[in-house]
Design an enzyme around this catalytic site. Structure first.
Site, PDB file in Angstrom:
ATOM      1  CG  ASP A 202      -2.111   1.048   1.322  1.00  0.00           C
ATOM      2  OD1 ASP A 202      -2.748   1.221   0.889  1.00  0.00           O
ATOM      3  OD2 ASP A 202      -1.986   1.892   2.262  1.00  0.00           O
ATOM      4  CD  GLU A 251      16.199 -13.901   4.006  1.00  0.00           C
ATOM      5  OE1 GLU A 251      14.955 -14.506   5.023  1.00  0.00           O
ATOM      6  OE2 GLU A 251      17.294 -12.950   3.892  1.00  0.00           O
TER       7      GLU A 251
END
Length: 538
Positions: A202, A251
């Protein structure tokens, strides 16, 4: 699960409080979403994006977050979120959750402690607290306006002011403070560990402000879709933040992604957010704001593909979301300079739906990723006659009420039955926003299995998109007749769109796959009705 799944994914936005209510309190919730996931699988989307469900006072429908690691009780629990993700994965759907990093709630523990400790508190450095201007500090620190109307500053009892680019209940974080960056990396990992497939970011363009918070020097108003160049949006420093986030995302297995809600002055500036070491996608608001005519559409599609292609990112396409007037209404308004249809007007519902269906089929034929907003597959129009006492958009109640009409696109979905709330909740009680009586014929139940219904069109189009088109199928324009937008993709797909208010005859493009409305597809030529899109196989 396919490598680079996100490059041509169809992602469906769920506004949780308006999607499905499981406990009968009139507000949608995560258990309600879980019950409706098979509907989304059958619709044919690849992923869902859920607007915020975190702990929040709900001053701005959950975009004022008090705790980023907890689900608000009105929506359920963290275990409900975990179960939703597991259920979605079992159905072959991915889950993207909203992340709100520009600001917190004023009820966030950091902000509450900052207020309690007063000026000089280390916690105040995590937000933008400043002394005021004027002899007694009675004037705001600068002249920035709030997106929601009025000034972007609120004074606290001890005399200092704090910055909020949105509502006063939404103080902006200071992203120059290392604790803020550290906190959000741990928030990312919390939800990634729970299993989510990505984040919608956002106000991705708003995190970094110009050093010194300089005044604009002029009176201005900012709106969600047209802020333009400013000292508090689209600063270059945001890109260091997103490079660090990309390292976190990388990751994790399964290609977890991040999508930027980034309003920027140009498409090239938007493309900066999706360079190879930053985020994966950015919403294409320039396309949402494009006029319904061949020249405008063709120019914007080319510009979008070119800008994103230069950084190796897919283009994204969307027509509606929780912040703008639904395209069933908006595309017929033709309000110059009002790209979101901020103050919607009554339009012919038949003509509005016809154009919306044509625009949706065009969008789904474009290369890249498509975003759908809940209810557009039902042809829902904007609700423009909500009484002031039920409206909850904070902008409606501030200053001039600018941009204060977002409630009309957030009215809860109609699922079944002849009267409100149309199966939204289990016991027939009223929904948090009232649904129109005219929606009975637009419910899922009313359209289920009905040839030619908007729901049937979306299901058929999504199935054809998955079967017929691949990301590698580039777009090539074809000149046909004036007023007709025509392009091919790959070796055997053609899309034709009549963007005028009159029928137009064109050479027969091939075997009809799907049309947004009925017409005679036999003969050596085809007369395409007004506001109609058709897909063809060569």
């Amino acid at each position: 699960m396919t490598e680079s799944w996100w490059r041509d994914a169809v992602i469906y936005q769920i506004y949780p409080r308006s999607f499905a209510d499981a406990n009968g309190d009139g507000i949608g919730d995560l258990p309600g979403v879980r019950t409706r996931l098979p509907y989304l699988r059958d619709l044919g989307v690849d992923a869902v994006w859920l607007s915020p469900f975190y702990l929040s006072p709900q001053a701005d429908a959950g975009y004022d977050v008090a705790d980023y690691r907890t689900v608000d009780p009105i929506f359920g629990t963290v275990e409900d979120a975990r179960g939703l993700v597991a259920d979605a994965h079992d159905l072959g759907l991915r889950v993207i959750v909203d992340l709100v990093p520009n600001h917190s709630s004023d009820q966030h523990a950091w902000f509450r402690q900052a207020l309690a400790e007063g000026p000089g508190s280390p916690l105040r450095e995590r937000y933008h607290f400043r002394d005021g201007r004027g002899a007694e500090g009675e004037l705001p620190p600068n002249d920035w306006p709030s997106i929601f109307g009025g000034p972007a500053w609120t004074r606290v009892p001890d005399g200092q002011w704090y910055l909020h680019l949105f509502a006063p209940e939404q103080p902006d974080f200071n992203w120059d403070h290392p604790a803020v960056a550290d906190e959000f990396r741990t928030i990312l990992r919390f939800w990634l560990d729970l299993g989510v497939d990505g984040f919608r970011v956002d106000v991705a363009h708003g995190l970094v402000k110009e050093a010194g918070l300089p005044s604009l020097g002029r009176a201005t108003e900012w709106h969600l879709l047209d802020v333009g160049e400013s000292p508090c949006f689209d600063r270059d420093g945001v890109h260091d933040i997103y490079r660090s986030w990309r390292a976190v995302l990388d990751e994790y297995p399964g290609e977890r992604i991040a999508v930027a809600e980034a309003w920027a002055p140009t498409l090239d500036r938007v493309a900066d957010y999706v360079r190879p070491d930053e985020l994966h996608q950015a919403f294409n608001f320039s396309y949402l704001a494009t006029g319904w005519d061949v020249e405008s559409q063709r120019t914007m599609i080319d510009a979008s593909l070119d800008a994103m292609g230069r950084v190796g990112a897919p283009a994204t396409w969307t027509l509606s979301n929780h912040d703008v007037v639904r395209h069933t209404t908006r595309l017929l308004q033709r309000n110059e300079g009002d790209v979101a249809g901020r103050k919607p007007v009554e339009v012919d519902p038949v003509a509005g739906l016809r154009r919306a269906r044509a625009a949706s089929l065009l969008l789904l034929a474009l290369p890249g990723s498509a975003y759908l907003y809940q209810g557009e597959e039902l042809g829902l129009p904007e609700v423009i006659d909500l009484p002031p006492e039920v409206r909850q958009d904070p902008a409606f109640h501030r200053a001039t009420g600018q941009d204060g009409y977002r409630d009309g696109c957030r009215v809860p979905l109609p699922w079944s039955g002849a009267t409100a709330p149309y199966g939204f909740g289990p016991d027939g009680g009223p929904s948090w926003l009232p649904q129109p009586a005219s929606w009975a014929h637009l419910s899922v139940e009313a359209q289920e299995g009905v040839p030619g219904s908007t729901l049937s069109m979306y299901r058929e189009a999504l199935a054809l998109r998955h079967k017929t088109l691949t990301e590698a199928d580039s777009l090539c324009w074809v000149d046909t007749a004036e007023g007709i937008l025509t392009f091919t993709r790959g070796a055997g797909f053609t899309c034709t769109v009549n963007m005028t208010d009159r029928p137009i005859e064109i050479p027969h493009p091939g075997v009809l796959l799907i049309g947004s409305g009925p017409f005679d597809a036999t003969g050596d030529s085809v007369t395409l009705p007004p506001d109609t899109t058709a897909w063809w196989s060569n």
